[in-house]
Design a protein around this motif. Sequence first.
Motif, PDB file in Angstrom:
ATOM      1  N   PHE A 230       0.815  -1.217   0.000  1.00 43.83           N
ATOM      2  CA  PHE A 230       0.000   0.000   0.000  1.00 43.83           C
ATOM      3  C   PHE A 230       0.848   1.265   0.000  1.00 43.83           C
ATOM      4  O   PHE A 230       0.437   2.281  -0.569  1.00 43.83           O
ATOM      5  N   TYR A 231       2.015   1.219   0.628  1.00 44.63           N
ATOM      6  CA  TYR A 231       2.835   2.430   0.670  1.00 44.63           C
ATOM      7  C   TYR A 231       3.310   2.822  -0.728  1.00 44.63           C
ATOM      8  O   TYR A 231       3.366   4.006  -1.064  1.00 44.63           O
ATOM      9  N   ASN A 232       3.637   1.831  -1.553  1.00 45.47           N
ATOM     10  CA  ASN A 232       4.043   2.138  -2.923  1.00 45.47           C
ATOM     11  C   ASN A 232       2.910   2.768  -3.711  1.00 45.47           C
ATOM     12  O   ASN A 232       3.138   3.679  -4.525  1.00 45.47           O
ATOM     13  N   LEU A 233       1.696   2.310  -3.483  1.00 45.37           N
ATOM     14  CA  LEU A 233       0.548   2.901  -4.172  1.00 45.37           C
ATOM     15  C   LEU A 233       0.331   4.347  -3.733  1.00 45.37           C
ATOM     16  O   LEU A 233       0.021   5.216  -4.558  1.00 45.37           O
ATOM     17  N   ILE A 234       0.512   4.610  -2.446  1.00 42.04           N
ATOM     18  CA  ILE A 234       0.344   5.977  -1.948  1.00 42.04           C
ATOM     19  C   ILE A 234       1.404   6.904  -2.549  1.00 42.04           C
ATOM     20  O   ILE A 234       1.110   8.031  -2.969  1.00 42.04           O
ATOM     21  N   VAL A 235       2.636   6.422  -2.623  1.00 44.62           N
ATOM     22  CA  VAL A 235       3.708   7.244  -3.194  1.00 44.62           C
ATOM     23  C   VAL A 235       3.455   7.506  -4.679  1.00 44.62           C
ATOM     24  O   VAL A 235       3.719   8.608  -5.185  1.00 44.62           O
ATOM     25  N   LYS A 236       2.922   6.533  -5.393  1.00 40.11           N
ATOM     26  CA  LYS A 236       2.605   6.740  -6.807  1.00 40.11           C
ATOM     27  C   LYS A 236       1.518   7.788  -6.984  1.00 40.11           C
ATOM     28  O   LYS A 236       1.578   8.609  -7.923  1.00 40.11           O
ATOM     29  N   LEU A 237       0.540   7.793  -6.103  1.00 40.68           N
ATOM     30  CA  LEU A 237      -0.500   8.823  -6.171  1.00 40.68           C
ATOM     31  C   LEU A 237       0.084  10.208  -5.897  1.00 40.68           C
ATOM     32  O   LEU A 237      -0.279  11.187  -6.571  1.00 40.68           O
ATOM     33  N   ILE A 238       0.971  10.290  -4.922  1.00 38.14           N
ATOM     34  CA  ILE A 238       1.614  11.576  -4.634  1.00 38.14           C
ATOM     35  C   ILE A 238       2.481  12.020  -5.809  1.00 38.14           C
ATOM     36  O   ILE A 238       2.511  13.204  -6.177  1.00 38.14           O
ATOM     37  N   ALA A 239       3.176  11.071  -6.424  1.00 39.53           N
ATOM     38  CA  ALA A 239       4.019  11.412  -7.570  1.00 39.53           C
ATOM     39  C   ALA A 239       3.194  11.923  -8.741  1.00 39.53           C
ATOM     40  O   ALA A 239       3.591  12.873  -9.434  1.00 39.53           O
ATOM     41  N   ARG A 240       2.045  11.319  -8.968  1.00 44.19           N
ATOM     42  CA  ARG A 240       1.188  11.777 -10.062  1.00 44.19           C
ATOM     43  C   ARG A 240       0.590  13.146  -9.764  1.00 44.19           C
ATOM     44  O   ARG A 240       0.446  13.976 -10.668  1.00 44.19           O
ATOM     45  N   ALA A 241       0.257  13.397  -8.502  1.00 43.88           N
ATOM     46  CA  ALA A 241      -0.361  14.680  -8.156  1.00 43.88           C
ATOM     47  C   ALA A 241       0.644  15.821  -8.176  1.00 43.88           C
ATOM     48  O   ALA A 241       0.266  16.968  -8.448  1.00 43.88           O
ATOM     49  N   THR A 242       1.894  15.539  -7.872  1.00 48.31           N
ATOM     50  CA  THR A 242       2.916  16.595  -7.795  1.00 48.31           C
ATOM     51  C   THR A 242       3.846  16.621  -9.005  1.00 48.31           C
ATOM     52  O   THR A 242       4.868  17.302  -8.971  1.00 48.31           O
ATOM     53  N   MET A 243       3.514  15.896 -10.042  1.00 48.73           N
ATOM     54  CA  MET A 243       4.395  15.824 -11.200  1.00 48.73           C
ATOM     55  C   MET A 243       4.473  17.182 -11.908  1.00 48.73           C
ATOM     56  O   MET A 243       3.444  17.799 -12.205  1.00 48.73           O
ATOM     57  N   PRO A 244       5.678  17.678 -12.184  1.00 49.68           N
ATOM     58  CA  PRO A 244       5.800  18.954 -12.893  1.00 49.68           C
ATOM     59  C   PRO A 244       5.398  18.806 -14.360  1.00 49.68           C
ATOM     60  O   PRO A 244       5.348  17.687 -14.892  1.00 49.68           O
ATOM     61  N   PRO A 245       5.096  19.885 -15.039  1.00 49.93           N
ATOM     62  CA  PRO A 245       4.722  19.795 -16.463  1.00 49.93           C
ATOM     63  C   PRO A 245       5.881  19.281 -17.309  1.00 49.93           C
ATOM     64  O   PRO A 245       7.049  19.325 -16.905  1.00 49.93           O
ATOM     65  N   GLU A 246       5.546  18.793 -18.500  1.00 49.93           N
ATOM     66  CA  GLU A 246       6.553  18.197 -19.371  1.00 49.93           C
ATOM     67  C   GLU A 246       7.611  19.197 -19.815  1.00 49.93           C
ATOM     68  O   GLU A 246       8.762  18.834 -20.035  1.00 49.93           O
ATOM     69  N   MET A 247       7.233  20.423 -19.973  1.00 47.84           N
ATOM     70  CA  MET A 247       8.168  21.441 -20.448  1.00 47.84           C
ATOM     71  C   MET A 247       8.906  22.137 -19.306  1.00 47.84           C
ATOM     72  O   MET A 247       9.541  23.167 -19.521  1.00 47.84           O
ATOM     73  N   ALA A 248       8.828  21.591 -18.092  1.00 49.75           N
ATOM     74  CA  ALA A 248       9.510  22.196 -16.950  1.00 49.75           C
ATOM     75  C   ALA A 248      11.012  22.038 -17.099  1.00 49.75           C
ATOM     76  O   ALA A 248      11.497  21.107 -17.765  1.00 49.75           O
ATOM     77  N   PRO A 249      11.806  22.919 -16.502  1.00 48.33           N
ATOM     78  CA  PRO A 249      13.267  22.774 -16.550  1.00 48.33           C
ATOM     79  C   PRO A 249      13.727  21.458 -15.930  1.00 48.33           C
ATOM     80  O   PRO A 249      13.040  20.849 -15.102  1.00 48.33           O
TER      81      PRO A 249
END
Length: 342
Positions: A230-249
């Motif tokens: 479950f911890y890996n699933l939670i981290v994946k959700l956080i990663a998706r929510a905080t992912m920077p835009p594709e054109m970010a530096p």
Amino acid sequence: MSDIAKQIQQPKEPWLSKLGLTPRKDVGMHPFRVIVDKEISDLVRSWRFKILIGIIVLTCLGSLYTALTNIGHAVKPGDPDNAFFFLKLFTISDGTLPSFFVFISFLGPLLGISLGFDAINSEQNRGTLSRVMAQPIHRDYLINAKFMASITVISVMFFALGFLVMGLGLVIIGIPPTPEEFLRIVFFIVLSIFYVALWLNLSILFSVRFRQAATSALAGISVWLFFSIFYNLIVKLIARATMPPEMAPERYIVAHRNFILDLMRLSPSQLFSEATTTLLMPSVRSLGPLTMEQVHGTIPSPLPLGQSLLLVWPQLTAIIAITVVCFALSYVFFMRKEIRSR
């Protein structure tokens, strides 16, 4: 446990008498050693230990068979790990069965939890804990002996299993390990013992805090399942929510990956996986994301053992620190625990 008082008051005949020497009659076996010997005997004779050791041996032999059948395909031109051919016995997998160190990372916590979930509460429920505490022994001898007996059994089992894999690999492939490969395998076994000791101390802590053994076992398994799934699933959700835009530096993307990696390292399984991967795969030169400037101009080559140990030193320190904290909490709670006779 009920026979400990008798063994302390009437110690067994020392080994000196077997050699024809006359031992001193007034010197008895130390109470701590009596408790440790009794605990080791109980652990080795228990059915749960026999079942677990059977499962671990069978799965590890299965992973070894998979590695031996696919070791010829693992050697690729230009692979920096070709110089460490013997280490591939612990890391190769064809997809049907996981590799050796993956099995250890999965089954090791179950072994630690099974050896410690009823260390204290089962003795208290049977009424033997109060009888042992009524003897003239220090109170902390009991919990220290519980941990010492379990870690001794785990250490002997892991070293025997590791040397068994090395021996079978040596006989079948006919290539002996180099001194550096041997040291890497030894450090891997020691790291595995610390990792299992972490879950052992956590289960002992639950055994001290909870009255029923079933409750402490469920608590330990729940923590293991949380960090494994479950911890890996939670981290994946956080990663998706905080992912920077594709054109970010690039620096923002690297900072985001480092943030997610730091979250993943809160899990003991992630720490163990990173440490074992670095020790058994010398080509691993970094455990975090690198920029193009850092990668440019580097020559793919394996790291020496000293550099690999420096690379995994934070992970090893974190595992040892968590183990010490769990044992310290168990020690404090047990020393303050009220023990009454039934």
